[in-house]
Design an enzyme around this catalytic site. Sequence first.
Site, PDB file in Angstrom:
ATOM      1  N   ASP A  89      19.358  11.254   6.580  1.00  0.00           N
ATOM      2  CA  ASP A  89      19.581  10.337   7.695  1.00  0.00           C
ATOM      3  C   ASP A  89      19.831  11.096   9.010  1.00  0.00           C
ATOM      4  O   ASP A  89      20.548  12.101   9.023  1.00  0.00           O
ATOM      5  CB  ASP A  89      20.806   9.468   7.342  1.00  0.00           C
ATOM      6  N   ASN A 100      20.259   0.217   6.772  1.00  0.00           N
ATOM      7  CA  ASN A 100      21.151   1.345   6.544  1.00  0.00           C
ATOM      8  C   ASN A 100      22.599   0.874   6.487  1.00  0.00           C
ATOM      9  O   ASN A 100      23.075   0.193   7.404  1.00  0.00           O
ATOM     10  CB  ASN A 100      21.006   2.362   7.672  1.00  0.00           C
TER      11      ASN A 100
HETATM   12 ZN   LIG Z   1      21.602   5.191  11.815  1.00  0.00          ZN
END
Ligand SMILES: [Zn+2]
Length: 291
Positions: free
Chosen positions: A82, A237
């Site tokens: 990420d 997310n």
């Molecule tokens: Zn993010």
Amino acid sequence: MSIVNAREMLIDATKKKYAVGAFNITNLIQLEGVVEAHVDARAPLIIQTSVSPSKFLGQEVIVAVYRAIAGKEDIPICLHLDHCTDVEYCKQCADFGWTNIMVDASKQAYDENIRQTKEVVVYCHSVGDITVEGELGTVSGVEDQVKVVEDESQLCNPDEVMRFVEETGVDLLAPAIGTAHGVYKTKNPKVDFERLGKITRLLNGEKIRTPLVVHGGTGLPDDYVRKLIAMGGSKFNVSTDLKRTWINAVYEYIYANREEYDPGKLDKHAKKAIKAKVNEWIAMLGSAGKA
Ligand SMILES: [Zn+2]
């Protein structure tokens, strides 16, 4: 089937109007809880690590654990890096075995964002079937959110989307639409649904070309999540929600059992809390039964 990149699962989600949860984990108990909830629900899954846990735990350890756990399950499980702002580190993680890499050059000027994103895409596609996520506009932290929504220039400009996708060859796009990292301080965060809808029509009209990612899932009201999925968001997310759940569960258990010294019981309690939280997300995203 079990160790996969993000492409097929997100194309399917975009087509069928559900979303895949992408959960940030920082330890083994969280990882097991997230996986077990998805196996029980038969839901596709993206496991995420930020850069700092990947350094703290070690890249080879994360990939070894991912392969051992995902390899024995028959649901598709992707391992995603990420928000990596370092092109070389993106490449390293691709070499280690992450199956989806996010290169975040969103703070760079547009042309430099294209250049860095393209470099990672070319590398990941050449060393293996590794998908890449790019970001356009800047997803803020909650502290910045008020400032950002007042300043729309920070959001993803739909006019910049086609060139970005074509020149970089990126597999997934995270357009900044007003969602933020952390915990929203207001019950009604300002999210630009129509902007996401417009980008969806550009990219994923007749054919699904580039699935779209929504960052900052934690704290979004249920109806916002459902609307964002209807507007074309296919990967959500979730980071802060999971971290809080784990820390709260550990704290509660230790507080209530101060004289006990059995880590197994503590882990079991924390894993149960993670699974319950993840089940809420699976229900909201509509991903159960899709694997
Ligand atoms: Zn993010």
